[in-house]
Design a protein around this motif. Sequence first.
Motif, short mmCIF file in Angstrom:
data_model
loop_
_atom_site.label_atom_id
_atom_site.label_comp_id
_atom_site.label_asym_id
_atom_site.label_seq_id
_atom_site.Cartn_x
_atom_site.Cartn_y
_atom_site.Cartn_z
N UNK A 93 -30.10 -22.32 -59.02
CA UNK A 93 -29.84 -22.36 -60.46
C UNK A 93 -28.70 -21.42 -60.85
N UNK A 94 -28.56 -20.31 -60.09
CA UNK A 94 -27.62 -19.28 -60.51
C UNK A 94 -26.19 -19.59 -60.12
N UNK A 95 -25.92 -20.69 -59.47
CA UNK A 95 -24.56 -20.94 -59.00
C UNK A 95 -24.00 -22.23 -59.60
N UNK A 96 -22.72 -22.43 -59.40
CA UNK A 96 -22.11 -23.65 -59.90
C UNK A 96 -22.41 -24.81 -58.97
N UNK A 97 -22.03 -25.98 -59.46
CA UNK A 97 -22.37 -27.21 -58.76
C UNK A 97 -21.77 -27.26 -57.36
N UNK A 98 -20.47 -26.94 -57.27
CA UNK A 98 -19.78 -27.12 -55.98
C UNK A 98 -20.28 -26.12 -54.96
#
Lengths: 122, 155, 90
Positions: free
Chosen positions: B51-56
């Motif tokens: 959840x804490x990171x971006x999609x890529x």
Amino acid sequence: MNGNIIAINFPFIVVALLLALGFYTIGFKRNLIKVVIGVEILESAVNLFLIALGYVKGGYAPIYTLAPKKAVGNMVLPTPQALTLTSIVIGVAVSALMLAFAVNIYRHYGTLDVTRIRRLRG
Amino acid sequence: MTTTIIKTTTRILASLILVFGAYIILHGHLTPGGGFQGGAVFASGLALLIVACEDEIVKKRFEKVPLSPLESIGALGFLGTALLGLMGYTFFKNVIANSGFIFGGKTPIGINPGYLNTGGTLAYMNIFVGMKVLAGLTSIVLIFFLLLGGKKDEW
Amino acid sequence: MRKALGLFAFLGFTLFLLAATMSLRPFGAPPHTEMDHYFITHAQEQASANNVVTSIVFDYRGFDTLGEATVLFTAVAGVLMVLRRKEVSS
């Protein structure tokens, strides 16, 4: 006497209120996400009922690791706890499946209102 | 929705949560907990990482994680450990207990401080079931995040 | 009208539940405990684990856990199937 029973059976009263709340949420809410939340409330009510049924007055947790001396022969019933463990994991899986279906319904119909998703749309 | 606060908290907390989940799985036959609970804790730590990171970044990071093989290994290992009981006994018989194998130490009767080298098949089943639960819950969270995360125009 | 009827039925059901809790056995005194006492006293020598709940989940009632693992696997497969990226339809 009556007040005494209310004080003693307080966990069961909580279970009854949670069951009523869950049925109200399932029956009177229109949003599918809220219906899923109602099912979850029902599940926690049933889990609480199972756990409360297995409680022995003054009992200890059924684990022998570093237990106090008084705990031998004075433990709460372990079988309802094991069944509740099963029930919790199944509840998580089923709620994930229900939410996935809700997402799919929203994709298909563009709404989550249960009264407006009755017609077929291809 | 990712902010610096969430990222910093994740950097500190995620490893602790993962270690705690592994501890609950490994000590399932001694302390409160077991395969299911420890797997859920472990999966919640991985969900925090997702959840804490971006999609890529999530896509790149979880490409190498063998979630589906982990789930299959968990299920098959659980069945195989249960099948071990067929060596002279019945299904689900605890044959490793008190046999001197790994996790097969002698169990003291009564209140004891808890030795990790006991438990027999229960410890193996805890590990396999924990593997299975963490793979299943993590794949659920991952697919919810990847499919419904940022891209509104897709559906 | 239908909503009022539903509310009436719901209130009756709630009262029934509350009345049922009044006539239940008192909290903390379970009716049948023989099986659980057998588990508690024999779990350490038969299942070789300090945690009685774990020895019930994985040893005495292993088939329950087997079915539960199957349910979990099926649910995960169902979620992955339902939420698959749609390339063909719409």
